[in-house]
Design an enzyme around this catalytic site. Sequence first.
Site, PDB file in Angstrom:
ATOM      1  N   SER A  38       0.814  -1.229   0.000  1.00  0.00           N
ATOM      2  CA  SER A  38       0.000   0.000   0.000  1.00  0.00           C
ATOM      3  C   SER A  38       0.838   1.266   0.000  1.00  0.00           C
ATOM      4  CB  SER A  38      -0.915   0.011   1.219  1.00  0.00           C
ATOM      5  OG  SER A  38      -1.752  -1.119   1.169  1.00  0.00           O
ATOM      6  N   ASP A  64     -17.817   1.166  -1.092  1.00  0.00           N
ATOM      7  CA  ASP A  64     -16.891   0.175  -0.538  1.00  0.00           C
ATOM      8  C   ASP A  64     -17.617  -0.858   0.298  1.00  0.00           C
ATOM      9  OD1 ASP A  64     -14.843  -1.257   0.557  1.00  0.00           O
ATOM     10  OD2 ASP A  64     -14.165   0.354   1.887  1.00  0.00           O
ATOM     11  N   ASP A 123     -10.828  -6.384   0.353  1.00  0.00           N
ATOM     12  CA  ASP A 123     -10.109  -5.330   1.049  1.00  0.00           C
ATOM     13  C   ASP A 123      -9.581  -5.948   2.336  1.00  0.00           C
ATOM     14  OD1 ASP A 123     -10.539  -1.885   1.116  1.00  0.00           O
ATOM     15  OD2 ASP A 123      -9.584  -2.957   2.782  1.00  0.00           O
ATOM     16  N   HIS A 178     -14.639   0.097   4.608  1.00  0.00           N
ATOM     17  CA  HIS A 178     -14.234   1.206   5.474  1.00  0.00           C
ATOM     18  C   HIS A 178     -15.414   2.126   5.771  1.00  0.00           C
ATOM     19  CE1 HIS A 178      -9.882   0.417   5.175  1.00  0.00           C
ATOM     20  NE2 HIS A 178     -10.217  -0.098   4.008  1.00  0.00           N
ATOM     21  N   CYS A 213      -7.552   2.172   2.046  1.00  0.00           N
ATOM     22  CA  CYS A 213      -8.670   1.442   1.455  1.00  0.00           C
ATOM     23  C   CYS A 213      -8.256   0.796   0.134  1.00  0.00           C
ATOM     24  CB  CYS A 213      -9.829   2.413   1.222  1.00  0.00           C
ATOM     25  SG  CYS A 213     -11.169   1.676   0.290  1.00  0.00           S
TER      26      CYS A 213
END
Lengths: 627, 379
Positions: free
Chosen positions: A326, A350, A365, A375, A389
Amino acid sequence: MPQHIALKDPNREARIFSARTVTAILIVMGLLGLILARYHTLQITEYETYRTQSERNRVQLQPLPPKRGLIYDRNGILLADNRPSHLLSIVVERVPDLEQTLAELQQLVPISESDLEAFYKKKNQRRPYEAVPLRFRLTEGERAVLAVNRHRLPGVTVEAQLLRHYPHGELFSHAIGYVGRINERETFELDASDYRGTFHIGKVGVEKYYEDILHGDVGYQNVETNAHGRVLRVLERFDPKPGADLVLHLDIELQRVAFEALGEQRGAVVAMDPATGGVLALVSTPGYDSNLFVNGISSADYSALRDSPDVPLFNRAVQGQYPPGSTIKPMLAMAGLESGLVTPEYTVADPGWYSLPGDSRRYRDWILKIRGTGHAPRVDLEMAIAESCDVYFYDLARRMTIDGMYEYLHPFGLGERSGIDTTNERRGVLPSTRWKRDAMNQPWYPGETISAGIGQGYMLATPVQLAVATTALATHGTHYSPRLVQAINGEAVSAPQLPPVPGSEAHWQAVQAAMREVVHGRRGSARKIAKGIQYEMAGKTGTAQVIGIAQGEIYREEEVAERHRNHGLFIAFAPLENPTIAVAVIVENGGGSSAAYPIARQVIDAWLLDEENPAVAADVAGPVEAN
Amino acid sequence: MGDYVRQLPGSSAGLARRPGATQRFHLDVPLLGLLLALTLFGLVVLYSASGQDMGAVIRQGRFFLVGFAVMITAAQISLQRFQRWGPWFYLGGVALLVAVDIAGVGAKGAQRWLSIGGFRFQPSEIMKLTVPMTVAWYLADRTLPPRFKYIVACLGIIAIPAALILIQPDLGTALLIAASGLFVVFMAGIGWGYIFGAVLLAVASAWPVWMYGLKEYQQQRILTLLNPESDKLGAGWNIIQSKTAIGSGGWEGKGWLKGTQSQLDFLPESHTDFIIAVLAEEWGLRGVIILMGLYLLILLRGFWIGIHAQSSYGRLMAGSLTLTFFVYIFVNMGMVAGLLPVVGVPLPLVSAGGTSVVTLMAGFGLLMAVSTEPRRVVH
């Protein structure tokens, strides 16, 4: 062929040949005359000169090796110096019986097989009356023993020479490398006369990269010796030119903090000054004691280092290629903003997973296994970075396509050697459809774009590359090829600037603000290190998968063998306004970014809160003292 | 003997006489005599140069015996046979060179030796004879001076082995072999226009190659080769010592076994490539003149044999072998005296070593075959 025979004219050919023979005889006589004239000049005209020279045939030309340049940290602390050391050498011409002398010496001081091997090799390349080294680094006791027996060992000498020494051992092993004895292959490639009298050469790291500069130029002296080889007087002397001293950007304190923060873990820390490209700390653990290599490492020590599963000889900071995970997201967010695919206000739904249109496979995720949901119902750019995210970036990656990502991420320095001034740097991988075709001869699959969106799949980066990309985030796109060396013999060396990353001010600020939330935000993924922090830090966490996880399987850390645990990554810069340090940290098999971000905090603290500055130190201690 | 010599080129007077032993064995007496004198002189110098090592002298003497045996054997073979066999030896030699580049044994970092059943030899040595033989074979039946396309073919014959030796890498031998082939083309009467054109082309192409084709360290190596004295601690050391040895010899020399440079080991390679420096130091310029005189007589005899040869092939071979022999002398004496770059070329028939003796003597055997060719025709 018959037509040639018909045309041949034997008489004409004989005439041609005779003419050529006459020409040849004239040339031969002329050239022999030239040679004879040369011998005449040497033997008659310049007879006196050469006669005198030959009379003085005990005059010796001795090489004077140059002093190797020293290496300092930015505060002037010595990182590599030269210490006097005694070596045992032999002038073969003065030894009546070499085998017997060697046998006697072995009775007096320990001489290893590799010492002997190196001695015989060097012996075959020496010139007459040149001393050949046999044993380096004699102890005080050994020198005493040799001194006592000196009278019965003609041709054996003990001389002082300067030898490389690394006062801080393992702390700088990967940052500056080491020198070692010149090996056979190097002998072949080196300028033989420049290295006469020099027994060591940079093998790796700064010591190798700057070998030409550190070594200096050899000098020599003509000395007159008596029949026993004792020097009577120096006839002429050309001083060697010492190698240049190097001042590094490295800060010993910062280096120590990073090294100790990594502790027993395997990993790397690279800290850079975003304004100059100077490398403030470069640590790879585990390291090794560089002094072991200076005089030929013992085979036991070497195989221990080579065969260790922790590969201590591997410089993770420049050679280690890891999925950036990430930590790629801020760069990708910048790409999304610049390409117009997202705005700071743009949101993505999401549910905790993502799937490609017309495909049932779910890309999860990371938060799904913790909360069982996403999230938030809709995620914007700030939240996507602050909470890391995945779904937001899955969507962005898909819309951007892998080649679009390549176009925007490449300027950050990914997939390209940073050009840092040390050895063995690797280039990582920034995948594209072309890369995959060239490297694997396969087409690119859409699913692979999704994993690339969170820095997984084929994407690989070295810690140095991540640090360089972080400096670009810190300075709104201006970044430099990292430099360990700040000055050579007092003359400043500036880092070459890399082509700037294009981007509008508003976009850079949006990404920086989001990175600030990573640390300072209420739900920031690195919020734990915000406790007690005295400055504003921008960062990004990352977790890199070491093994693939099959569809539907839930990853449970404790069940996975240590070597298969995820790598923890963190990139950061601070202070947010006018940053003076950018850091990239990786902890191999650390489980997740929580292994990495505390290290970054410690390193940045050490840089920004100089404890030698009492005002700042008091500030740090403030809440406790409370006076 | 004097009478006999004058009758050698197949005159009818010679044929009328009863064939003597030398005639029956196809020997060229003046050449044989000169070679015997040269080798004996060489052994005397070698005894001193090797540090009075009788073993070295005996070893070299044995090489000479083998060499003379090879020479006499070669002299018995008819020229037509040489002409027919040459190209086959050439092909075999090229095959061996390829083998050496693939599986050769390295000596001082270069692959030159091929080891077959424990016996080591340098295939490049074979080429020293077969390259001129093949070029001569190719040109002998054509109209001379050769036309352009034949010259190009000759260059091809020369370039293949030269390139294979160059990559071993052995620049010195590659150049010598190329020269031995080019001498045939020269003796065949190639136009001066071609010669000057080639020289101009070489000079003109040297500059761009130097500027753009070579890295700095390669340029440095070439500069050191051309001016070894700039490198006082490396290549220059040898040259300084050999010049000191030669110069300190003066006119009279320090006397046999009394050269300080050579006897005290200051002179490198004193019994091989640098042996002329020992001779010059101990025998003085007088000794150098004697040696050069012997060489000159051998060269003149070689040219004389060429002029009186009956076939194109014989002429071309005699001329090119003689010129090649000269190049050895010139390069060796020049390099030891600091006049030419130091390349590993031995002083012919004086430097210690077996391979070059055998090759040279085989060449002289061929020369004798040329010299006795006319009588063979009549028999």
